[in-house]
Scaffold this motif. Structure first.
Motif, mmCIF file in Angstrom:
data_model
loop_
_atom_site.group_PDB
_atom_site.id
_atom_site.type_symbol
_atom_site.label_atom_id
_atom_site.label_comp_id
_atom_site.label_asym_id
_atom_site.label_seq_id
_atom_site.Cartn_x
_atom_site.Cartn_y
_atom_site.Cartn_z
ATOM 1 N N LYS A 1 -90.172 -5.349 28.209
ATOM 2 C CA LYS A 1 -90.231 -3.762 29.136
ATOM 3 C C LYS A 1 -89.354 -3.566 30.361
ATOM 4 N N THR A 2 -88.637 -4.361 31.008
ATOM 5 C CA THR A 2 -87.653 -4.505 31.877
ATOM 6 C C THR A 2 -86.547 -3.284 31.588
ATOM 7 N N MET A 3 -86.020 -4.059 29.755
ATOM 8 C CA MET A 3 -85.210 -3.676 29.459
ATOM 9 C C MET A 3 -84.540 -2.408 29.092
ATOM 10 N N SER A 4 -83.624 -2.018 28.917
ATOM 11 C CA SER A 4 -83.611 -0.137 28.137
ATOM 12 C C SER A 4 -83.752 -0.125 27.470
ATOM 13 N N PRO A 5 -84.950 0.850 26.310
ATOM 14 C CA PRO A 5 -84.862 0.559 24.833
ATOM 15 C C PRO A 5 -83.749 0.629 23.911
ATOM 16 N N SER A 6 -82.880 0.961 24.349
ATOM 17 C CA SER A 6 -81.456 0.873 23.433
ATOM 18 C C SER A 6 -81.153 -0.934 23.064
ATOM 19 N N ARG A 7 -81.406 -1.198 24.437
ATOM 20 C CA ARG A 7 -80.767 -2.328 24.333
ATOM 21 C C ARG A 7 -82.298 -3.807 23.383
ATOM 22 N N ARG A 8 -83.082 -3.599 23.566
ATOM 23 C CA ARG A 8 -84.030 -3.699 23.306
ATOM 24 C C ARG A 8 -84.260 -3.425 22.197
ATOM 25 N N ASN A 9 -84.435 -2.282 21.515
ATOM 26 C CA ASN A 9 -84.748 -1.725 20.506
ATOM 27 C C ASN A 9 -86.329 -1.316 19.593
ATOM 28 N N CYS A 10 -86.790 -1.345 20.276
ATOM 29 C CA CYS A 10 -87.826 -0.892 20.100
ATOM 30 C C CYS A 10 -88.870 0.177 21.253
ATOM 31 N N LEU A 11 -89.064 0.711 21.607
ATOM 32 C CA LEU A 11 -90.648 1.453 21.432
ATOM 33 C C LEU A 11 -91.959 1.477 22.426
ATOM 34 N N PHE A 12 -92.049 1.433 23.529
ATOM 35 C CA PHE A 12 -93.551 1.345 24.269
ATOM 36 C C PHE A 12 -94.643 2.899 23.395
ATOM 37 N N PRO A 13 -95.940 3.031 23.138
ATOM 38 C CA PRO A 13 -96.328 3.679 23.296
ATOM 39 C C PRO A 13 -96.002 5.517 24.188
ATOM 40 N N GLU A 14 -96.057 5.567 25.386
ATOM 41 C CA GLU A 14 -95.074 6.369 26.342
ATOM 42 C C GLU A 14 -94.264 6.912 26.483
ATOM 43 N N GLU A 15 -93.671 5.880 25.228
ATOM 44 C CA GLU A 15 -91.431 6.774 24.906
ATOM 45 C C GLU A 15 -91.449 7.878 23.618
ATOM 46 N N THR A 16 -91.998 8.453 24.411
ATOM 47 C CA THR A 16 -92.225 9.644 23.235
ATOM 48 C C THR A 16 -90.577 10.507 23.852
#
Length: 157
Positions: free
Chosen positions: A25-40
């Motif tokens: 969760k602390t990683m940037s979205p582009s590094r983890r290559n997945c999104l959480f529900p609040e990340e629209t």
């Protein structure tokens, strides 16, 4: 004399839960290559959901498909969920059906059922080994960071 054979069918449903750890969760979205529900809204991944308030891959793909239908044929079939008026107006403006109300009339339905359009609207573009893609919607929809995948197994006795 007729004989009736009784059969039983058993269905086993299993679920596999994938939940990201706090360190993911602390990683940037582009590094983890997945999104959480609040990340629209994630500009670095070119993700900008307009119609849904929570991110999941299914919402993203649905929004992408509806935008393509509106841009290509100027309508959305009746069995799709309602989309915000602003979303519909934005995407209809990019179509040849600029006077459309998003309701599918005969011309719109012909457009949607055209063989080339139907193939395009019912598939997603993929990249080949040479960088060549298949013809389909180009939706940028990363995986969900948390997900449940169901599988089934049936047996008949």
């Amino acid at each position: 004399m007729a004989t009736h054979l009784a059969t039983e069918t058993f269905i086993k449903v299993s679920g596999q839960i994938t939940e990201s750890s706090d360190s993911v969760k602390t990683m940037s979205p582009s590094r983890r290559n997945c999104l959480f529900p609040e990340e629209t809204q994630v500009p670095e991944m070119n993700v900008n959901l307009e119609a849904f308030k929570t991110y999941n891959k299914a919402n993203c793909l649905l929004e992408c498909s509806v935008a393509a239908m509106l841009q290509l044929c100027g309508c959305v079939p009746y069995f799709y969920p309602d989309f915000p008026k602003s979303f519909i107006e934005k995407h209809i403006k990019l179509s040849n059906y600029t006077n459309s109300t998003s309701f599918c009339f005969l011309d719109n339905l012909k457009c949607l059922s055209d063989t080339d359009n139907r193939g395009y609207l019912n598939s997603y573009a993929t990249s080949g080994s040479e960088g060549e893609g298949t013809n389909g919607l180009n939706c940028n929809c990363p995986d969900d960071c948390n997900q449940i995948v169901y599988s089934k197994e049936t047996t008949t006795d």
